[in-house]
Design an enzyme around this catalytic site. Structure first.
Site, PDB file in Angstrom:
ATOM      1  N   HIS A 178      15.516 121.156   8.993  1.00 52.33           N
ATOM      2  CA  HIS A 178      15.299 121.457  10.221  1.00 52.33           C
ATOM      3  C   HIS A 178      14.644 122.493  10.493  1.00 52.33           C
ATOM      4  O   HIS A 178      13.470 122.466  11.569  1.00 52.33           O
ATOM      5  CB  HIS A 178      16.609 121.326  10.759  1.00 52.33           C
ATOM      6  CG  HIS A 178      16.525 121.801  12.321  1.00 52.33           C
ATOM      7  ND1 HIS A 178      15.979 120.880  13.451  1.00 52.33           N
ATOM      8  CD2 HIS A 178      16.782 122.820  13.035  1.00 52.33           C
ATOM      9  CE1 HIS A 178      15.923 121.359  14.581  1.00 52.33           C
ATOM     10  NE2 HIS A 178      16.450 122.545  14.462  1.00 52.33           N
ATOM     11  N   HIS A 204      21.434 121.273  11.176  1.00 51.21           N
ATOM     12  CA  HIS A 204      20.836 122.705  11.383  1.00 51.21           C
ATOM     13  C   HIS A 204      20.677 123.490  10.128  1.00 51.21           C
ATOM     14  O   HIS A 204      21.177 124.453  10.065  1.00 51.21           O
ATOM     15  CB  HIS A 204      21.836 123.492  12.404  1.00 51.21           C
ATOM     16  CG  HIS A 204      21.781 122.746  13.773  1.00 51.21           C
ATOM     17  ND1 HIS A 204      22.736 122.004  14.359  1.00 51.21           N
ATOM     18  CD2 HIS A 204      20.652 123.010  14.805  1.00 51.21           C
ATOM     19  CE1 HIS A 204      22.307 121.710  15.479  1.00 51.21           C
ATOM     20  NE2 HIS A 204      21.148 122.265  15.967  1.00 51.21           N
ATOM     21  N   ASP A 252      11.480 122.698  18.902  1.00 51.76           N
ATOM     22  CA  ASP A 252      12.910 122.205  18.277  1.00 51.76           C
ATOM     23  C   ASP A 252      13.457 120.971  18.709  1.00 51.76           C
ATOM     24  O   ASP A 252      14.438 120.350  17.649  1.00 51.76           O
ATOM     25  CB  ASP A 252      13.700 123.289  19.105  1.00 51.76           C
ATOM     26  CG  ASP A 252      15.130 123.393  18.609  1.00 51.76           C
ATOM     27  OD1 ASP A 252      15.455 123.022  17.804  1.00 51.76           O
ATOM     28  OD2 ASP A 252      16.114 123.932  19.631  1.00 51.76           O
ATOM     29  N   PHE A 257      18.026 123.904   6.395  1.00 53.51           N
ATOM     30  CA  PHE A 257      16.596 124.470   6.007  1.00 53.51           C
ATOM     31  C   PHE A 257      15.538 123.538   6.386  1.00 53.51           C
ATOM     32  O   PHE A 257      14.193 123.966   6.653  1.00 53.51           O
ATOM     33  CB  PHE A 257      16.450 124.926   4.698  1.00 53.51           C
ATOM     34  CG  PHE A 257      14.836 125.414   4.449  1.00 53.51           C
ATOM     35  CD1 PHE A 257      14.694 126.599   5.018  1.00 53.51           C
ATOM     36  CD2 PHE A 257      14.157 124.777   3.585  1.00 53.51           C
ATOM     37  CE1 PHE A 257      13.127 127.144   4.689  1.00 53.51           C
ATOM     38  CE2 PHE A 257      13.075 125.312   3.120  1.00 53.51           C
ATOM     39  CZ  PHE A 257      12.481 126.509   3.519  1.00 53.51           C
ATOM     40  N   ASP A 278      17.231 129.072  14.153  1.00 49.68           N
ATOM     41  CA  ASP A 278      18.567 128.402  13.874  1.00 49.68           C
ATOM     42  C   ASP A 278      19.228 129.075  12.683  1.00 49.68           C
ATOM     43  O   ASP A 278      20.024 128.617  12.069  1.00 49.68           O
ATOM     44  CB  ASP A 278      18.745 126.927  13.609  1.00 49.68           C
ATOM     45  CG  ASP A 278      18.850 126.106  14.880  1.00 49.68           C
ATOM     46  OD1 ASP A 278      19.355 126.793  15.927  1.00 49.68           O
ATOM     47  OD2 ASP A 278      18.342 125.030  15.112  1.00 49.68           O
TER      48      ASP A 278
END
Length: 522
Positions: A343, A339, A489, A341, A380
């Protein structure tokens, strides 16, 4: 032959072209009668001492050779090899060590690079940057025969002439810089205009003299060229040489703040580059490969997304404010396996691609598109690497703060609007109160929808309205927007295997870390 000597020793290289003979130091020679091409280069520091460094010999060799159809000799840019020694284009001889040969096409010419397995990634990039005649802030990408981006690094796979790679500058300053030929052309046009004016009025107007003065000033700057050092030119004792600044010494390990500032500087340096149409189109597809882009380059691509969807005009966003916002978002993603940057970028890029692929630009309002893209970007923020189940079971501060109700997603929302509360980052500051409330409410709903605990409820609701879906129905649109963010996501599975597979390893690593750690456990 490119010979590199690594610190603490000085470094230098030569590169080779077929049919090349050595010329006098400091000279650039054209094609000879036999059709060969000679380019001899001396590298100096801007204030060279009387003691000249000799050509460095070492355990690493690199060479570039001009392909068929090479026409004119070209200057190497300052990014081409980090050395201050003599550089000569010549045919290398065998060095007795294992080297890797790379065939690639750049600017329509088939060329060859050769380097050892222990050469640094920076020097490999410099070598290809020289071949592409690119400046230090331009973005280069290498493509294989299938059109897939491959990483420019010492691990680049060797190939044959038939399976050559394609090297392209995918982002550059289209405004460019003035060259001597440009100035010659300008002077010719001014001389012609001056002759016409003299015939008509008999005297040279002051503005004509002023223009000629400007052209002469540009010429002087081009000849002294410290401000054009990236293309490697400067004037020294009446001679024109190819040069670059001294090699940078190895720097100690940077802390997080220093690394972020380094990314910021690079981002701002390259933010004005024009991304090629090919990359812009690829950015709209699910096959985009995030692994081939650096963090600063990803920030530029995020800027492209906001610009291409016309958000800056529609919401009166200043470019500097958008850049500050994007950088702050980058800073608020933690260095954790999944999780992170990258992503964040992947989810935002998939959302951007879906907007184009499903033609949502013509079905939803620009405000709704803005909500979805910005929600994907922020979904996130400040993720600690421990999921909601862990947060609740461990009774962490986040779980207590949000009463065990989507603690992470509520935190992501809070961090997002904390960033937007900073005036220099507030991309919503020029909106009306009603517009702000609508966007804030939409972002909260979309980000909270990424909690997998809500997955079945949202999916079942979407299925129930699917057959009678109406874009004019507010509730239907809200459910669709949630679904779009959720799809983005968890979209890794829809990407090519080469892109998706590494993400599985990242996720497993984060799960493994979760077993052995505790985020502020009570």
């Amino acid at each position: 032959m490119c010979r590199l000597r690594f610190p603490p020793q000085p470094r230098g290289f030569t590169a080779a072209c077929p049919g090349v003979s050595a010329g006098a130091p400091g000279q650039t020679e054209g094609r000879s009668a036999g059709g060969s091409q000679t380019l001899t280069v001396n590298r100096h520091k801007h204030r060279p001492s009387t003691h000249r460094q000799s050509l460095c010999l070492s355990h690493v060799s690199c060479r570039t050779s001009c392909g068929e159809g090479a026409a004119e000799p070209r200057p190497l840019p300052a990014g081409a090899g980090n050395c201050t020694s003599d550089h000569r284009l010549s045919r290398p001889t065998g060095s007795g060590m294992t080297t890797k040969i790379i065939h690639f096409k750049v600017n329509g010419k088939l060329e060859t690079a050769e380097f050892g397995s222990d050469v640094s990634a920076a020097d490999v990039k410099d070598l290809f940057r020289a071949a592409a005649e690119a400046g230090p802030h331009h973005i280069l990408k290498m493509y294989n025969r299938e059109g897939t981006v491959v990483k420019i690094s010492p691990r680049l796979e060797a190939n044959s002439r038939e399976s050559y790679y394609r090297l392209e500058v995918v982002a550059s300053d289209l405004q460019g810089v003035a060259t001597a030929s440009d100035l010659d052309n300008m002077e010719h046009r001014l001389h012609h205009l001056e002759s016409r004016v003299l015939q008509d009025v008999g005297t040279t107007p002051d503005i004509m003299s002023e223009l000629k003065s400007h052209v002469e000033s540009f010429r002087r700057k081009l000849e002294s060229v410290e401000h054009l050092s990236w293309i490697g030119l400067f004037k020294d004792d009446g001679d024109q040489h190819l040069a670059k600044s001294p090699p940078k010494p190895r720097t100690p390990q940077l802390n997080v703040q220093e690394e972020r500032q380094q990314v910021r500087r690079k981002f701002l340096n390259i933010s004005s580059l024009q991304v090629t149409e090919e990359v812009r189109e690829l950015l709209k597809t699910p096959i985009f490969d995030n692994w081939q882009w650096e963090e600063a380059e990803m920030l530029v691509l995020l800027q492209v997304m906001f610009t291409n969807l016309d958000f800056l005009t529609a919401f009166h966003i200043e470019l500097e404010v958008l850049q500050n916002f994007l950088f702050e978002v980058y800073c608020h993603y933690n260095n954790i396996p999944f999780h992170n940057f990258q992503h964040c970028f992947c989810v935002t890029q998939m959302m951007y691609g879906l907007i184009w692929l499903t033609d949502l630009r013509n079905k939803l309002g620009r405000t709704d598109l803005f909500i979805m893209l910005t929600s994907a970007l922020c979904h996130d923020l400040d993720h600690p690497g421990y999921n909601n189940v862990y947060q609740i079971n461990a009774q962490t501060d986040l779980a207590l703060r949000y009463n065990d109700i989507s603690p992470l997603e509520n935190h992501h929302c809070a961090v997002a609007f904390g960033i937007l509360a900073k005036p220099e980052c507030n991309i919503l500051k020029n909106l009306s109160s009603e517009q702000y409330k609508h966007i804030r409410g939409g972002m909260i709903k979309c980000i909270l929808a990424t909690d997998m605990a809500q997955h079945n409820e949202i999916l079942n609701r979407f299925r129930s309205i699917q057959s009678a879906f109406d874009f004019s129905n507010k509730e239907h649109k809200e459910v669709l927007m949630k679904i779009m963010v959720k799809v983005s996501d968890i979209s890794n599975e829809a990407r090519p295997m080469a892109v998706a597979a590494p993400w599985l390893d990242c996720l497993l690593q984060e799960f493994f870390n979760q077993v052995g750690g505790s985020p502020h456990r009570r």
